[in-house]
Design a protein around this motif. Structure first.
Motif, mmCIF file in Angstrom:
data_model
loop_
_atom_site.group_PDB
_atom_site.id
_atom_site.type_symbol
_atom_site.label_atom_id
_atom_site.label_comp_id
_atom_site.label_asym_id
_atom_site.label_seq_id
_atom_site.Cartn_x
_atom_site.Cartn_y
_atom_site.Cartn_z
ATOM 1 N N GLU A 67 -4.606 -9.593 19.665
ATOM 2 C CA GLU A 67 -4.257 -8.216 19.329
ATOM 3 C C GLU A 67 -4.990 -7.214 20.237
ATOM 4 O O GLU A 67 -4.395 -6.235 20.696
ATOM 5 N N MET A 68 -6.280 -7.477 20.507
ATOM 6 C CA MET A 68 -7.043 -6.612 21.424
ATOM 7 C C MET A 68 -6.371 -6.548 22.798
ATOM 8 O O MET A 68 -6.321 -5.502 23.430
ATOM 9 N N CYS A 69 -5.859 -7.698 23.253
ATOM 10 C CA CYS A 69 -5.198 -7.745 24.567
ATOM 11 C C CYS A 69 -3.970 -6.854 24.544
ATOM 12 O O CYS A 69 -3.747 -6.072 25.472
ATOM 13 N N ARG A 70 -3.178 -6.953 23.479
ATOM 14 C CA ARG A 70 -1.958 -6.159 23.420
ATOM 15 C C ARG A 70 -2.251 -4.676 23.289
ATOM 16 O O ARG A 70 -1.565 -3.840 23.854
ATOM 17 N N ARG A 71 -3.314 -4.348 22.543
ATOM 18 C CA ARG A 71 -3.597 -2.936 22.290
ATOM 19 C C ARG A 71 -4.431 -2.278 23.388
ATOM 20 O O ARG A 71 -4.330 -1.074 23.600
ATOM 21 N N LEU A 72 -5.312 -3.057 24.047
ATOM 22 C CA LEU A 72 -6.276 -2.387 24.928
ATOM 23 C C LEU A 72 -6.544 -3.070 26.265
ATOM 24 O O LEU A 72 -6.659 -2.403 27.291
ATOM 25 N N ASN A 75 -2.254 -4.646 30.319
ATOM 26 C CA ASN A 75 -1.082 -3.788 30.432
ATOM 27 C C ASN A 75 0.163 -4.685 30.438
ATOM 28 O O ASN A 75 0.350 -5.469 31.374
ATOM 29 N N SER B 32 -14.811 1.024 22.660
ATOM 30 C CA SER B 32 -13.396 1.255 22.344
ATOM 31 C C SER B 32 -12.905 0.254 21.306
ATOM 32 O O SER B 32 -12.168 0.607 20.381
ATOM 33 N N LEU B 33 -13.309 -1.013 21.442
ATOM 34 C CA LEU B 33 -12.880 -2.032 20.482
ATOM 35 C C LEU B 33 -13.510 -1.773 19.112
ATOM 36 O O LEU B 33 -12.852 -1.956 18.079
ATOM 37 N N LEU B 36 -11.654 0.761 17.230
ATOM 38 C CA LEU B 36 -10.426 0.192 16.650
ATOM 39 C C LEU B 36 -10.764 -0.779 15.501
ATOM 40 O O LEU B 36 -9.894 -1.519 15.032
ATOM 41 N N TYR B 38 -12.644 -3.531 15.417
ATOM 42 C CA TYR B 38 -12.851 -4.963 15.657
ATOM 43 C C TYR B 38 -14.349 -5.266 15.568
ATOM 44 O O TYR B 38 -15.167 -4.501 16.077
#
Lengths: 89, 89
Positions: A67-72, A75, B32-33, B36, B38
């Motif tokens: 989820e972190m990859c998709r959100r932050l 790209n 940043s994480l 969010l 995490y």
């Protein structure tokens, strides 16, 4: 009352450009190495995030990092990513 | 006349900051994480060079890549590096 014991995990996320996307940093590195006479054909540069996090299981850690990859972290237009999870000691 | 047959190898070089050196990009990513929500304790960022090169053997490839690291890819003051070599198909 719900008690969940959390463990500590290390996630490694390698974010690299999708094939077909130009990689100017890799190209410059290739040219510099070629000027130093190394028989280098191609260089690609990618980034690795080493993330220390708490999770209830390795599956839970992987789900969060995905989820972190998709959100932050990545790209979706130009990046591919791979996730590796290991338990921290 | 000496004939040496060259093979193609893929070298992966991971360049990361030595422990104790501050990693502002990792810190910003961690913040940043955390914003969010995490449960992330630490993030370190490193760089991976994927190098396609010609060499007479895996040892020869490793020797060259080791030299590339010292001359160009890593900063001996602040960087550590790891090298992985595999034969390309």
């Amino acid at each position: 009352m719900l008690l969940v014991s959390l463990m500590r995990y290390i996630a490694k996320v390698e974010v690299s450009l999708k094939l077909g996307h130009s990689d100017p940093e890799g190209e410059t590195t290739r040219n510099s190495l070629a000027e130093l006479n190394y028989p280098v054909r191609d260089v690609r540069v990618s980034k690795v995030y080493t993330i220390l996090l708490d999770a209830s299981s390795a599956e839970d850690a992987e789900r969060m990092v995905e989820e972190m990859c998709r959100r932050l972290l990545a790209n979706p237009v130009k990046d591919d990513y791979k996730i590796y999870i290991e338990a921290s000691e």
